[in-house]
Design an enzyme around this catalytic site. Structure first.
Site, PDB file in Angstrom:
ATOM      1  N   ASP A   1       0.837  -1.213  -0.068  1.00 36.37           N
ATOM      2  CA  ASP A   1       0.102  -0.007   0.089  1.00 36.37           C
ATOM      3  C   ASP A   1       0.900   1.535  -0.027  1.00 36.37           C
ATOM      4  OD1 ASP A   1      -2.364  -1.796   0.409  1.00 36.37           O
ATOM      5  OD2 ASP A   1      -1.504  -1.854   2.454  1.00 36.37           O
ATOM      6  N   GLU A   2       2.119   1.257  -0.567  1.00 36.26           N
ATOM      7  CA  GLU A   2       2.951   2.508  -0.585  1.00 36.26           C
ATOM      8  C   GLU A   2       2.867   3.272  -1.622  1.00 36.26           C
ATOM      9  OE1 GLU A   2       5.302  -1.373   0.751  1.00 36.26           O
ATOM     10  OE2 GLU A   2       3.950  -0.736  -1.013  1.00 36.26           O
ATOM     11  N   GLY A   3       1.812   2.758  -2.785  1.00 38.67           N
ATOM     12  CA  GLY A   3       1.539   3.745  -3.879  1.00 38.67           C
ATOM     13  C   GLY A   3       2.188   3.264  -5.111  1.00 38.67           C
TER      14      GLY A   3
ATOM     15  N   LYS B   1       0.694   4.098  -8.611  1.00 32.29           N
ATOM     16  CA  LYS B   1       1.050   5.445  -9.261  1.00 32.29           C
ATOM     17  C   LYS B   1       2.543   5.544  -9.786  1.00 32.29           C
ATOM     18  CE  LYS B   1       1.448   9.047  -6.164  1.00 32.29           C
ATOM     19  NZ  LYS B   1       1.097  10.240  -5.248  1.00 32.29           N
TER      20      LYS B   1
ATOM     21  N   ASN C   1      -5.048 -10.603  -4.810  1.00 27.91           N
ATOM     22  CA  ASN C   1      -5.085 -10.159  -3.441  1.00 27.91           C
ATOM     23  C   ASN C   1      -4.422  -8.911  -3.149  1.00 27.91           C
ATOM     24  OD1 ASN C   1      -2.456 -11.448  -3.947  1.00 27.91           O
ATOM     25  ND2 ASN C   1      -2.327 -11.608  -1.641  1.00 27.91           N
TER      26      ASN C   1
ATOM     27  N   HIS D   1      -3.598  -2.123  -6.668  1.00 30.19           N
ATOM     28  CA  HIS D   1      -2.740  -1.010  -6.955  1.00 30.19           C
ATOM     29  C   HIS D   1      -3.930   0.212  -7.540  1.00 30.19           C
ATOM     30  CE1 HIS D   1       0.943  -3.362  -8.090  1.00 30.19           C
ATOM     31  NE2 HIS D   1       0.523  -3.034  -6.824  1.00 30.19           N
TER      32      HIS D   1
ATOM     33  N   THR E   1       2.486 -13.000   2.483  1.00 28.14           N
ATOM     34  CA  THR E   1       1.526 -13.405   1.300  1.00 28.14           C
ATOM     35  C   THR E   1       2.511 -14.792   0.934  1.00 28.14           C
ATOM     36  OG1 THR E   1       0.970 -12.818  -0.866  1.00 28.14           O
ATOM     37  CG2 THR E   1       3.199 -12.258  -0.350  1.00 28.14           C
TER      38      THR E   1
ATOM     39  N   LYS F   1      -9.611  -1.153   7.270  1.00 27.60           N
ATOM     40  CA  LYS F   1      -8.600   0.000   7.781  1.00 27.60           C
ATOM     41  C   LYS F   1      -7.233  -0.348   7.931  1.00 27.60           C
ATOM     42  CE  LYS F   1     -11.816   3.340   9.949  1.00 27.60           C
ATOM     43  NZ  LYS F   1     -12.245   3.950  11.195  1.00 27.60           N
TER      44      LYS F   1
ATOM     45  N   GLY G   1       5.842  12.045  -3.743  1.00 20.58           N
ATOM     46  CA  GLY G   1       4.446  12.034  -4.050  1.00 20.58           C
ATOM     47  C   GLY G   1       3.790  13.093  -3.164  1.00 20.58           C
TER      48      GLY G   1
END
Length: 420
Positions: free
Chosen positions: A36-38, A41, A61, A64, A234, A299, A408
């Site tokens: 979930d770091e980006g 993008k 799973n 992006h 994972t 969350k 970013g």
């Protein structure tokens, strides 16, 4: 491989030798934290200048998010670089594919706007990739529930527990074999033209005319099955080694390796999280950062940036540069803490611990940096950032040993500041 000239043998004669050029190098984008770091993008930005974008591991799973012209696209199996209509997208053998999910994802994103035109003609799938069924996802759900129930119990991962787990064989699981097969048959005609010999396809891409090839990793370093915070990981190698095994290519073709680092730290689900903030800071980061899982809808737990973790990810991946994302989420803070070392029993440990029980009890040593209390979302150059925001990026460079190439300050492609 091609024969090239003669070489002198030891006895003075000549003998034919076989040699091959290295070929094109691939650029790799990997997550450096718990996901979930980006990454989406960063991949989207680089894909604008790419000929080919590859997924090397993971399944649906992963999630992006890419924002183009204010439209938010969600990718799970498709390489997110496919949003560039000139790109060829490749799903390698290291990816597990849920066929209904693949087509649902594509059709959902096509309805959102332009960019995925002709995606079926631009997607190649390795014939060595495995299919996952609906019941695999059901098993994943059961296993996740069991992990949550057992979390915190000592010696939960002993042989006795594992034996009991496998003996039970998930008695509540129901599998409709005929129904699954019938569903899959509806995709045969659509999927068949996409399937190629993945190894040969990749070899031709590497050794043909010059191409810019981008590889996007799913998940992240601390979720790697071997190097992550096991057992809360994972099922694939989402560090740089997974690029070679997941695409069928040699390591000599790996070029730049970019690590994506969120300006703070997040984690989904259970497991040790040394810099987690179960307080108003964690709540602020969660709210401002809209930290909800793209795939799970859960969350995310939030905390300060952990440079011990980042340096560990760098040891494994050999990052050549970092992309620092979501810096703007920190805009309102008067001061910012950064985890720089771990202590156990009052002594600093020189490494990131593999043992979860050790990681659970580490004491984090923090450095406190001044905030900037200024909106950075409109900045488009490094010089336009507030001085303390610049210093924060430089601090990360100095302590990680890796240069920051991008920063970013928002969701859109235009919000990525390139430093060099």
């Amino acid at each position: 491989m091609s024969d090239s000239g003669n070489a002198q043998s030891r006895d003075g004669g000549s003998s034919r030798v076989t040699c091959s050029s290295v070929g094109n190098k691939v650029t790799v984008v990997l997550g450096a934290q718990w996901g979930d770091e980006g990454k989406g993008k960063v991949v989207d930005l680089l894909a604008q200048d790419a000929d080919m974008v590859c997924r090397c591991q993971g399944g649906n799973n992963a999630g992006h998010t890419v924002v183009v012209d204010s439209v938010e696209y969600d990718f799970h199996l498709l390489p997110s670089g496919i949003i560039n209509p000139m790109v060829t997208a490749f799903i390698g053998n290291g990816v597990v594919i849920h066929l209904p999910g693949l087509f649902e994802e594509a059709e959902k994103n096509v309805r959102k706007g332009k960019g995925l035109e002709g995606w079926e003609n631009r997607l190649i799938i390795s014939d060595r990739a495995h299919i996952v069924f609906d019941f695999h996802q059901a098993v994943d759900g059961i296993q996740e529930q069991e992990r949550q129930q057992q979390a915190g119990k000592k010696n939960v991962f002993t042989l006795t527990h594992l034996a009991s787990q496998y003996k039970s064989m998930y008695p509540s699981l129901e599998i409709d074999v005929d129904g699954e097969l019938e569903k899959l048959k509806t995709y045969v005609d659509r999927i068949k033209p996409m399937v190629r010999d993945g190894v040969f396809f990749m070899y031709e891409a590497l050794h043909g005319p010059s191409k810019k090839i981008l590889v996007e990793g799913a998940n992240a370093a601390l979720l790697d099955i071997d190097f992550g915070t096991y057992p809360f990981v994972t099922s694939s190698n989402c560090t740089v080694g997974g690029v070679c095994t997941g695409l069928g290519m040699p390591p000599q073709n790996v070029g730049e390796v970019y690590g994506v680092v969120k300006a703070y730290t997040t984690r989904v689900g259970i497991g040790a999280f040394p810099t987690e903030q179960n307080n108003e800071i964690g709540e602020l980061l969660q709210t401002r950062g809209k930290e909800v899982g793209v795939t799970t809808g859960r969350k995310r737990r939030c905390g300060w940036l952990d440079l011990v973790l980042i340096k560990y990810a760098h040891m494994i991946n050999g990052f050549t540069a970092l992309a620092l994302t979501k810096l703007d989420i920190l805009d309102v803070l008067p001061e910012i803490k950064v985890g720089v070392a771990y202590k156990v029993d009052g002594e600093i440990i020189p490494h990131f611990p593999a043992n979860q029980e050790v990681l659970q009890k580490v004491e984090v040593q923090y450095e406190t940096l001044p905030g900037w209390k200024t909106d950075t979302s409109a900045a488009r150059t490094f010089e336009e950032l507030p001085e303390n925001a610049q210093k924060y990026a430089c601090y990360i460079e100095d302590h990680s040993g890796v240069p920051v190439k991008w920063i970013g300050v928002g969701k859109s492609r235009e919000s990525m500041i390139q430093l060099f």
